[in-house]
Design a protein around this motif. Sequence first.
Motif, PDB file in Angstrom:
ATOM      1  N   TYR A   3       0.808  -1.213   0.000  1.00  0.00           N
ATOM      2  CA  TYR A   3       0.000   0.000   0.000  1.00  0.00           C
ATOM      3  C   TYR A   3       0.847   1.271   0.000  1.00  0.00           C
ATOM      4  O   TYR A   3       0.347   2.340  -0.263  1.00  0.00           O
ATOM      5  CB  TYR A   3      -0.948   0.011   1.191  1.00  0.00           C
ATOM      6  N   HIS A   4       2.109   1.141   0.297  1.00  0.00           N
ATOM      7  CA  HIS A   4       2.993   2.303   0.399  1.00  0.00           C
ATOM      8  C   HIS A   4       3.842   2.506  -0.846  1.00  0.00           C
ATOM      9  O   HIS A   4       4.654   3.418  -0.892  1.00  0.00           O
ATOM     10  CB  HIS A   4       3.912   2.162   1.615  1.00  0.00           C
ATOM     11  N   ARG A   5       3.650   1.667  -1.855  1.00  0.00           N
ATOM     12  CA  ARG A   5       4.447   1.764  -3.080  1.00  0.00           C
ATOM     13  C   ARG A   5       3.556   1.611  -4.300  1.00  0.00           C
ATOM     14  O   ARG A   5       2.479   1.039  -4.224  1.00  0.00           O
ATOM     15  CB  ARG A   5       5.485   0.631  -3.130  1.00  0.00           C
ATOM     16  N   SER A   6       4.037   2.087  -5.408  1.00  0.00           N
ATOM     17  CA  SER A   6       3.365   1.805  -6.676  1.00  0.00           C
ATOM     18  C   SER A   6       4.341   1.020  -7.546  1.00  0.00           C
ATOM     19  O   SER A   6       5.547   1.223  -7.489  1.00  0.00           O
ATOM     20  CB  SER A   6       2.938   3.097  -7.370  1.00  0.00           C
ATOM     21  N   PHE A   7       3.806   0.104  -8.327  1.00  0.00           N
ATOM     22  CA  PHE A   7       4.628  -0.791  -9.121  1.00  0.00           C
ATOM     23  C   PHE A   7       4.329  -0.576 -10.596  1.00  0.00           C
ATOM     24  O   PHE A   7       3.185  -0.355 -10.986  1.00  0.00           O
ATOM     25  CB  PHE A   7       4.346  -2.243  -8.737  1.00  0.00           C
ATOM     26  N   SER A   8       5.352  -0.688 -11.408  1.00  0.00           N
ATOM     27  CA  SER A   8       5.183  -0.454 -12.848  1.00  0.00           C
ATOM     28  C   SER A   8       4.492  -1.624 -13.543  1.00  0.00           C
ATOM     29  O   SER A   8       3.740  -1.427 -14.490  1.00  0.00           O
ATOM     30  CB  SER A   8       6.528  -0.164 -13.501  1.00  0.00           C
ATOM     31  N   THR A   9       4.733  -2.851 -13.064  1.00  0.00           N
ATOM     32  CA  THR A   9       4.106  -4.032 -13.666  1.00  0.00           C
ATOM     33  C   THR A   9       3.740  -5.033 -12.568  1.00  0.00           C
ATOM     34  O   THR A   9       4.210  -4.920 -11.425  1.00  0.00           O
ATOM     35  CB  THR A   9       5.061  -4.738 -14.657  1.00  0.00           C
ATOM     36  N   LYS A  10       2.935  -6.017 -12.933  1.00  0.00           N
ATOM     37  CA  LYS A  10       2.591  -7.074 -11.980  1.00  0.00           C
ATOM     38  C   LYS A  10       3.830  -7.884 -11.610  1.00  0.00           C
ATOM     39  O   LYS A  10       3.973  -8.310 -10.471  1.00  0.00           O
ATOM     40  CB  LYS A  10       1.544  -8.014 -12.582  1.00  0.00           C
ATOM     41  N   ALA A  11       4.713  -8.088 -12.564  1.00  0.00           N
ATOM     42  CA  ALA A  11       5.931  -8.860 -12.303  1.00  0.00           C
ATOM     43  C   ALA A  11       6.802  -8.175 -11.256  1.00  0.00           C
ATOM     44  O   ALA A  11       7.353  -8.830 -10.365  1.00  0.00           O
ATOM     45  CB  ALA A  11       6.713  -9.066 -13.589  1.00  0.00           C
ATOM     46  N   VAL A  12       6.915  -6.879 -11.334  1.00  0.00           N
ATOM     47  CA  VAL A  12       7.706  -6.119 -10.352  1.00  0.00           C
ATOM     48  C   VAL A  12       7.036  -6.200  -8.981  1.00  0.00           C
ATOM     49  O   VAL A  12       7.707  -6.380  -7.966  1.00  0.00           O
ATOM     50  CB  VAL A  12       7.869  -4.647 -10.818  1.00  0.00           C
ATOM     51  N   ALA A  13       5.718  -6.125  -8.956  1.00  0.00           N
ATOM     52  CA  ALA A  13       4.983  -6.233  -7.695  1.00  0.00           C
ATOM     53  C   ALA A  13       5.162  -7.618  -7.085  1.00  0.00           C
ATOM     54  O   ALA A  13       5.403  -7.745  -5.879  1.00  0.00           O
ATOM     55  CB  ALA A  13       3.511  -5.937  -7.925  1.00  0.00           C
ATOM     56  N   LYS A  14       5.058  -8.659  -7.908  1.00  0.00           N
ATOM     57  CA  LYS A  14       5.227 -10.018  -7.411  1.00  0.00           C
ATOM     58  C   LYS A  14       6.622 -10.227  -6.837  1.00  0.00           C
ATOM     59  O   LYS A  14       6.786 -10.849  -5.790  1.00  0.00           O
ATOM     60  CB  LYS A  14       4.968 -11.020  -8.537  1.00  0.00           C
ATOM     61  N   LEU A  15       7.617  -9.699  -7.507  1.00  0.00           N
ATOM     62  CA  LEU A  15       8.987  -9.825  -7.021  1.00  0.00           C
ATOM     63  C   LEU A  15       9.163  -9.097  -5.690  1.00  0.00           C
ATOM     64  O   LEU A  15       9.793  -9.616  -4.766  1.00  0.00           O
ATOM     65  CB  LEU A  15       9.968  -9.283  -8.058  1.00  0.00           C
ATOM     66  N   ALA A  16       8.601  -7.917  -5.576  1.00  0.00           N
ATOM     67  CA  ALA A  16       8.718  -7.149  -4.339  1.00  0.00           C
ATOM     68  C   ALA A  16       8.041  -7.875  -3.181  1.00  0.00           C
ATOM     69  O   ALA A  16       8.581  -7.940  -2.071  1.00  0.00           O
ATOM     70  CB  ALA A  16       8.116  -5.766  -4.523  1.00  0.00           C
ATOM     71  N   VAL A  17       6.871  -8.435  -3.421  1.00  0.00           N
ATOM     72  CA  VAL A  17       6.164  -9.172  -2.371  1.00  0.00           C
ATOM     73  C   VAL A  17       6.945 -10.430  -1.993  1.00  0.00           C
ATOM     74  O   VAL A  17       7.098 -10.746  -0.808  1.00  0.00           O
ATOM     75  CB  VAL A  17       4.723  -9.512  -2.820  1.00  0.00           C
ATOM     76  N   PHE A  18       7.460 -11.147  -2.982  1.00  0.00           N
ATOM     77  CA  PHE A  18       8.255 -12.331  -2.709  1.00  0.00           C
ATOM     78  C   PHE A  18       9.476 -11.991  -1.852  1.00  0.00           C
ATOM     79  O   PHE A  18       9.759 -12.670  -0.858  1.00  0.00           O
ATOM     80  CB  PHE A  18       8.702 -12.984  -4.025  1.00  0.00           C
ATOM     81  N   GLU A  19      10.180 -10.953  -2.224  1.00  0.00           N
ATOM     82  CA  GLU A  19      11.367 -10.549  -1.461  1.00  0.00           C
ATOM     83  C   GLU A  19      10.999 -10.156  -0.042  1.00  0.00           C
ATOM     84  O   GLU A  19      11.697 -10.499   0.911  1.00  0.00           O
ATOM     85  CB  GLU A  19      12.087  -9.405  -2.160  1.00  0.00           C
ATOM     86  N   TYR A  20       9.900  -9.451   0.113  1.00  0.00           N
ATOM     87  CA  TYR A  20       9.457  -9.048   1.448  1.00  0.00           C
ATOM     88  C   TYR A  20       9.181 -10.274   2.309  1.00  0.00           C
ATOM     89  O   TYR A  20       9.645 -10.369   3.440  1.00  0.00           O
ATOM     90  CB  TYR A  20       8.205  -8.185   1.349  1.00  0.00           C
ATOM     91  N   ILE A  21       8.454 -11.227   1.771  1.00  0.00           N
ATOM     92  CA  ILE A  21       8.094 -12.412   2.551  1.00  0.00           C
ATOM     93  C   ILE A  21       9.308 -13.275   2.837  1.00  0.00           C
ATOM     94  O   ILE A  21       9.559 -13.657   3.988  1.00  0.00           O
ATOM     95  CB  ILE A  21       7.009 -13.227   1.820  1.00  0.00           C
ATOM     96  N   GLU A  22      10.089 -13.578   1.828  1.00  0.00           N
ATOM     97  CA  GLU A  22      11.205 -14.504   1.997  1.00  0.00           C
ATOM     98  C   GLU A  22      12.421 -13.889   2.671  1.00  0.00           C
ATOM     99  O   GLU A  22      13.117 -14.559   3.423  1.00  0.00           O
ATOM    100  CB  GLU A  22      11.610 -15.091   0.643  1.00  0.00           C
ATOM    101  N   VAL A  23      12.698 -12.644   2.392  1.00  0.00           N
ATOM    102  CA  VAL A  23      13.925 -12.030   2.912  1.00  0.00           C
ATOM    103  C   VAL A  23      13.691 -11.345   4.248  1.00  0.00           C
ATOM    104  O   VAL A  23      14.491 -11.477   5.165  1.00  0.00           O
ATOM    105  CB  VAL A  23      14.512 -11.033   1.887  1.00  0.00           C
TER     106      VAL A  23
END
Length: 53
Positions: A3-23
Amino acid sequence: MVYHRSFSTKAVAKLAVFEYIEVWYNRRRRHSALNYITSCQYEKLLLNNKMSA
Protein backbone atom coordinates in the motif's frame (compact mmCIF):
# COMPACT_ATOMS: atom_id res chain seq x y z
CA MET A 1 4.12 -3.07 2.20
CA VAL A 2 2.19 -2.93 -1.07
CA TYR A 3 0.00 0.00 0.00
CA HIS A 4 2.99 2.30 0.40
CA ARG A 5 4.45 1.76 -3.08
CA SER A 6 3.37 1.81 -6.68
CA PHE A 7 4.63 -0.79 -9.12
CA SER A 8 5.18 -0.45 -12.85
CA THR A 9 4.11 -4.03 -13.67
CA LYS A 10 2.59 -7.07 -11.98
CA ALA A 11 5.93 -8.86 -12.30
CA VAL A 12 7.71 -6.12 -10.35
CA ALA A 13 4.98 -6.23 -7.70
CA LYS A 14 5.23 -10.02 -7.41
CA LEU A 15 8.99 -9.82 -7.02
CA ALA A 16 8.72 -7.15 -4.34
CA VAL A 17 6.16 -9.17 -2.37
CA PHE A 18 8.26 -12.33 -2.71
CA GLU A 19 11.37 -10.55 -1.46
CA TYR A 20 9.46 -9.05 1.45
CA ILE A 21 8.09 -12.41 2.55
CA GLU A 22 11.21 -14.50 2.00
CA VAL A 23 13.93 -12.03 2.91
CA TRP A 24 12.41 -9.88 5.63
CA TYR A 25 9.19 -11.25 7.08
CA ASN A 26 9.90 -14.96 7.43
CA ARG A 27 13.33 -14.36 8.94
CA ARG A 28 12.00 -12.07 11.66
CA ARG A 29 8.57 -13.54 12.41
CA ARG A 30 8.37 -15.89 15.35
CA HIS A 31 6.75 -19.20 14.48
CA SER A 32 4.60 -21.01 17.01
CA ALA A 33 5.51 -24.35 15.40
CA LEU A 34 9.17 -23.59 16.15
CA ASN A 35 8.55 -22.84 19.83
CA TYR A 36 8.24 -19.10 19.13
CA ILE A 37 11.66 -18.55 17.63
CA THR A 38 12.43 -17.21 14.18
CA SER A 39 13.20 -19.55 11.32
CA CYS A 40 16.78 -18.21 11.24
CA GLN A 41 17.24 -18.97 14.93
CA TYR A 42 15.85 -22.48 14.42
CA GLU A 43 18.17 -23.09 11.49
CA LYS A 44 21.16 -22.02 13.60
CA LEU A 45 20.09 -24.40 16.37
CA LEU A 46 19.90 -27.26 13.89
CA LEU A 47 23.34 -26.49 12.51
CA ASN A 48 24.83 -26.22 16.00
CA ASN A 49 23.29 -29.56 16.96
CA LYS A 50 24.70 -31.22 13.83
CA MET A 51 28.16 -29.80 14.53
CA SER A 52 28.16 -31.01 18.13
CA ALA A 53 26.90 -34.51 17.24
